[in-house]
Design a protein around this motif. Sequence first.
Motif, PDB file in Angstrom:
ATOM      1  N   LYS A  97     -25.533 -54.940  14.136  1.00 23.44           N
ATOM      2  CA  LYS A  97     -26.862 -54.977  14.769  1.00 23.44           C
ATOM      3  C   LYS A  97     -27.976 -55.265  13.778  1.00 23.44           C
ATOM      4  O   LYS A  97     -28.958 -55.932  14.107  1.00 23.44           O
ATOM      5  N   TYR A  98     -27.831 -54.767  12.556  1.00 20.31           N
ATOM      6  CA  TYR A  98     -28.924 -54.893  11.577  1.00 20.31           C
ATOM      7  C   TYR A  98     -28.566 -55.741  10.357  1.00 20.31           C
ATOM      8  O   TYR A  98     -29.456 -56.089   9.582  1.00 20.31           O
ATOM      9  N   GLY A  99     -27.284 -56.032  10.154  1.00 21.73           N
ATOM     10  CA  GLY A  99     -26.875 -56.734   8.946  1.00 21.73           C
ATOM     11  C   GLY A  99     -26.919 -55.851   7.710  1.00 21.73           C
ATOM     12  O   GLY A  99     -27.063 -56.329   6.590  1.00 21.73           O
ATOM     13  N   ILE A 100     -26.789 -54.531   7.907  1.00 22.19           N
ATOM     14  CA  ILE A 100     -26.874 -53.585   6.795  1.00 22.19           C
ATOM     15  C   ILE A 100     -25.547 -53.500   6.047  1.00 22.19           C
ATOM     16  O   ILE A 100     -24.507 -53.187   6.632  1.00 22.19           O
ATOM     17  N   VAL A 101     -25.586 -53.799   4.759  1.00 20.83           N
ATOM     18  CA  VAL A 101     -24.437 -53.636   3.861  1.00 20.83           C
ATOM     19  C   VAL A 101     -24.950 -52.939   2.602  1.00 20.83           C
ATOM     20  O   VAL A 101     -25.881 -53.434   1.957  1.00 20.83           O
ATOM     21  N   PHE A 102     -24.348 -51.806   2.263  1.00 25.13           N
ATOM     22  CA  PHE A 102     -24.836 -51.015   1.130  1.00 25.13           C
ATOM     23  C   PHE A 102     -24.207 -51.456  -0.186  1.00 25.13           C
ATOM     24  O   PHE A 102     -23.107 -52.016  -0.221  1.00 25.13           O
ATOM     25  N   LYS A 103     -24.905 -51.179  -1.262  1.00 22.53           N
ATOM     26  CA  LYS A 103     -24.403 -51.449  -2.615  1.00 22.53           C
ATOM     27  C   LYS A 103     -23.114 -50.687  -2.859  1.00 22.53           C
ATOM     28  O   LYS A 103     -22.154 -51.204  -3.422  1.00 22.53           O
ATOM     29  N   GLU A 104     -23.087 -49.439  -2.401  1.00 25.16           N
ATOM     30  CA  GLU A 104     -21.903 -48.592  -2.569  1.00 25.16           C
ATOM     31  C   GLU A 104     -21.850 -47.611  -1.410  1.00 25.16           C
ATOM     32  O   GLU A 104     -22.887 -47.190  -0.893  1.00 25.16           O
ATOM     33  N   ASP A 105     -20.646 -47.265  -0.998  1.00 24.82           N
ATOM     34  CA  ASP A 105     -20.435 -46.351   0.126  1.00 24.82           C
ATOM     35  C   ASP A 105     -19.542 -45.212  -0.347  1.00 24.82           C
ATOM     36  O   ASP A 105     -18.356 -45.414  -0.606  1.00 24.82           O
ATOM     37  N   VAL A 106     -20.124 -44.031  -0.490  1.00 24.33           N
ATOM     38  CA  VAL A 106     -19.396 -42.879  -1.007  1.00 24.33           C
ATOM     39  C   VAL A 106     -19.020 -41.949   0.149  1.00 24.33           C
ATOM     40  O   VAL A 106     -19.899 -41.470   0.871  1.00 24.33           O
ATOM     41  N   GLN A 107     -17.723 -41.706   0.345  1.00 23.81           N
ATOM     42  CA  GLN A 107     -17.281 -40.798   1.408  1.00 23.81           C
ATOM     43  C   GLN A 107     -17.422 -39.366   0.926  1.00 23.81           C
ATOM     44  O   GLN A 107     -16.914 -39.009  -0.134  1.00 23.81           O
ATOM     45  N   MET A 108     -18.131 -38.546   1.702  1.00 28.36           N
ATOM     46  CA  MET A 108     -18.314 -37.148   1.302  1.00 28.36           C
ATOM     47  C   MET A 108     -18.474 -36.243   2.509  1.00 28.36           C
ATOM     48  O   MET A 108     -18.859 -36.684   3.589  1.00 28.36           O
ATOM     49  N   ALA A 109     -18.172 -34.976   2.325  1.00 26.28           N
ATOM     50  CA  ALA A 109     -18.279 -33.984   3.398  1.00 26.28           C
ATOM     51  C   ALA A 109     -19.744 -33.763   3.761  1.00 26.28           C
ATOM     52  O   ALA A 109     -20.641 -33.922   2.929  1.00 26.28           O
ATOM     53  N   ILE A 110     -19.963 -33.358   4.998  1.00 27.10           N
ATOM     54  CA  ILE A 110     -21.315 -33.136   5.495  1.00 27.10           C
ATOM     55  C   ILE A 110     -22.082 -32.166   4.595  1.00 27.10           C
ATOM     56  O   ILE A 110     -23.233 -32.415   4.240  1.00 27.10           O
ATOM     57  N   GLY A 111     -21.420 -31.090   4.204  1.00 22.36           N
ATOM     58  CA  GLY A 111     -22.095 -30.052   3.427  1.00 22.36           C
ATOM     59  C   GLY A 111     -22.566 -30.503   2.058  1.00 22.36           C
ATOM     60  O   GLY A 111     -23.447 -29.869   1.470  1.00 22.36           O
ATOM     61  N   LEU A 112     -21.986 -31.585   1.540  1.00 18.51           N
ATOM     62  CA  LEU A 112     -22.338 -32.047   0.187  1.00 18.51           C
ATOM     63  C   LEU A 112     -23.378 -33.157   0.180  1.00 18.51           C
ATOM     64  O   LEU A 112     -23.983 -33.435  -0.850  1.00 18.51           O
ATOM     65  N   ARG A 113     -23.602 -33.783   1.316  1.00 16.01           N
ATOM     66  CA  ARG A 113     -24.462 -34.971   1.344  1.00 16.01           C
ATOM     67  C   ARG A 113     -25.893 -34.686   0.944  1.00 16.01           C
ATOM     68  O   ARG A 113     -26.509 -35.443   0.202  1.00 16.01           O
ATOM     69  N   TYR A 114     -26.427 -33.581   1.448  1.00 10.89           N
ATOM     70  CA  TYR A 114     -27.840 -33.301   1.173  1.00 10.89           C
ATOM     71  C   TYR A 114     -28.054 -32.861  -0.269  1.00 10.89           C
ATOM     72  O   TYR A 114     -29.070 -33.189  -0.879  1.00 10.89           O
ATOM     73  N   GLN A 115     -27.067 -32.157  -0.835  1.00  8.31           N
ATOM     74  CA  GLN A 115     -27.138 -31.832  -2.257  1.00  8.31           C
ATOM     75  C   GLN A 115     -27.129 -33.118  -3.083  1.00  8.31           C
ATOM     76  O   GLN A 115     -27.858 -33.261  -4.066  1.00  8.31           O
ATOM     77  N   ALA A 116     -26.294 -34.068  -2.664  1.00  5.76           N
ATOM     78  CA  ALA A 116     -26.148 -35.325  -3.408  1.00  5.76           C
ATOM     79  C   ALA A 116     -27.415 -36.168  -3.348  1.00  5.76           C
ATOM     80  O   ALA A 116     -27.816 -36.762  -4.356  1.00  5.76           O
ATOM     81  N   ILE A 117     -28.062 -36.215  -2.179  1.00  4.66           N
ATOM     82  CA  ILE A 117     -29.278 -37.034  -2.091  1.00  4.66           C
ATOM     83  C   ILE A 117     -30.433 -36.356  -2.823  1.00  4.66           C
ATOM     84  O   ILE A 117     -31.249 -37.014  -3.473  1.00  4.66           O
ATOM     85  N   ALA A 118     -30.480 -35.019  -2.765  1.00  9.24           N
ATOM     86  CA  ALA A 118     -31.524 -34.292  -3.503  1.00  9.24           C
ATOM     87  C   ALA A 118     -31.325 -34.470  -5.007  1.00  9.24           C
ATOM     88  O   ALA A 118     -32.308 -34.569  -5.769  1.00  9.24           O
ATOM     89  N   GLY A 119     -30.059 -34.546  -5.446  1.00  9.73           N
ATOM     90  CA  GLY A 119     -29.743 -34.718  -6.864  1.00  9.73           C
ATOM     91  C   GLY A 119     -29.719 -36.169  -7.310  1.00  9.73           C
ATOM     92  O   GLY A 119     -29.323 -36.470  -8.439  1.00  9.73           O
ATOM     93  N   LYS A 120     -30.098 -37.087  -6.410  1.00  8.38           N
ATOM     94  CA  LYS A 120     -30.198 -38.528  -6.707  1.00  8.38           C
ATOM     95  C   LYS A 120     -28.863 -39.165  -7.079  1.00  8.38           C
ATOM     96  O   LYS A 120     -28.814 -40.169  -7.778  1.00  8.38           O
ATOM     97  N   GLN A 121     -27.773 -38.590  -6.567  1.00  7.22           N
ATOM     98  CA  GLN A 121     -26.454 -39.199  -6.754  1.00  7.22           C
ATOM     99  C   GLN A 121     -26.219 -40.304  -5.726  1.00  7.22           C
ATOM    100  O   GLN A 121     -25.415 -41.209  -5.952  1.00  7.22           O
ATOM    101  N   ILE A 122     -26.899 -40.199  -4.595  1.00  4.72           N
ATOM    102  CA  ILE A 122     -26.876 -41.233  -3.554  1.00  4.72           C
ATOM    103  C   ILE A 122     -28.316 -41.465  -3.103  1.00  4.72           C
ATOM    104  O   ILE A 122     -29.216 -40.675  -3.431  1.00  4.72           O
ATOM    105  N   ASP A 123     -28.533 -42.546  -2.353  1.00  9.57           N
ATOM    106  CA  ASP A 123     -29.899 -42.901  -1.939  1.00  9.57           C
ATOM    107  C   ASP A 123     -30.129 -42.750  -0.441  1.00  9.57           C
ATOM    108  O   ASP A 123     -31.263 -42.572   0.003  1.00  9.57           O
ATOM    109  N   VAL A 124     -29.050 -42.863   0.333  1.00 10.63           N
ATOM    110  CA  VAL A 124     -29.154 -42.834   1.796  1.00 10.63           C
ATOM    111  C   VAL A 124     -28.064 -41.917   2.342  1.00 10.63           C
ATOM    112  O   VAL A 124     -26.940 -41.913   1.831  1.00 10.63           O
ATOM    113  N   VAL A 125     -28.400 -41.149   3.378  1.00  9.96           N
ATOM    114  CA  VAL A 125     -27.444 -40.247   4.024  1.00  9.96           C
ATOM    115  C   VAL A 125     -27.396 -40.553   5.510  1.00  9.96           C
ATOM    116  O   VAL A 125     -28.430 -40.829   6.128  1.00  9.96           O
ATOM    117  N   ASN A 126     -26.192 -40.517   6.096  1.00  6.84           N
ATOM    118  CA  ASN A 126     -26.130 -40.527   7.561  1.00  6.84           C
ATOM    119  C   ASN A 126     -26.159 -39.073   8.016  1.00  6.84           C
ATOM    120  O   ASN A 126     -25.216 -38.317   7.824  1.00  6.84           O
TER     121      ASN A 126
END
Length: 214
Positions: A97-126
């Motif tokens: 729908k949008y043509g969105i392709v990310f630089k990197e796609d890291v699979q992670m558990a729900i509980g870790l995603r927000y820690q990772a984005i706050a710690g700047k290990q990732i840039d975008v969270v679903n």
Amino acid sequence: YPEYTGTMLLAVLKQPTMSDRKAVYEKVKGEYATKGLTLLNEAPVNNTYNMVVRPETAAQYKLETLSDLAKVAKELKLGAGPEFRDREDGLPGLKAKYGIVFKEDVQMAIGLRYQAIAGKQIDVVNGYSTDGMISALKLTRLKDDKGLWPPYYVVPVVRSETLAANPKMADVLNRVSALLDEATVAEMNYKVDGEKMEPRDVAHDFLKAKGIVR
């Protein structure tokens, strides 16, 4: 058990995506009835997907919508749960729908995603619209401007034979559903994710405060 209307439509029934809330509810209610399952009233909680970024990322790339994200996604790292890669309204839908392709796609558990984005290990969270950590971390939700995601309203699903034998169940469950909205659920989710309370205790406190249980 409580289920989301959009999940029933796409993941369980394998139907094409639909955006009309009432039409989705009537469609899944009818299909489930043929399998001996009754859908009760929807709670006013639309726990849809959210693509979420840090405020500074939104400012740097001028991000407000998923269309904006599409222009810069190849520079950003995504953190997402395993189901997001297979669902029609996950990564395949974002690409179609949008043509969105990310630089990197890291699979992670729900509980870790927000820690990772706050710690700047990732840039975008679903994330999900009822995730308490989004507001707690002051993250920015991006608008689904092309309507990729169907409604994800919470609805109790009960075996029809169980309901026939215990008709008062419907009244109790519908009463609980009517008390829920996105802000209320997000607050309870934060008590679990942020304050590390037990889900059972959070739910009991809520039901007690509302006079449902003693």
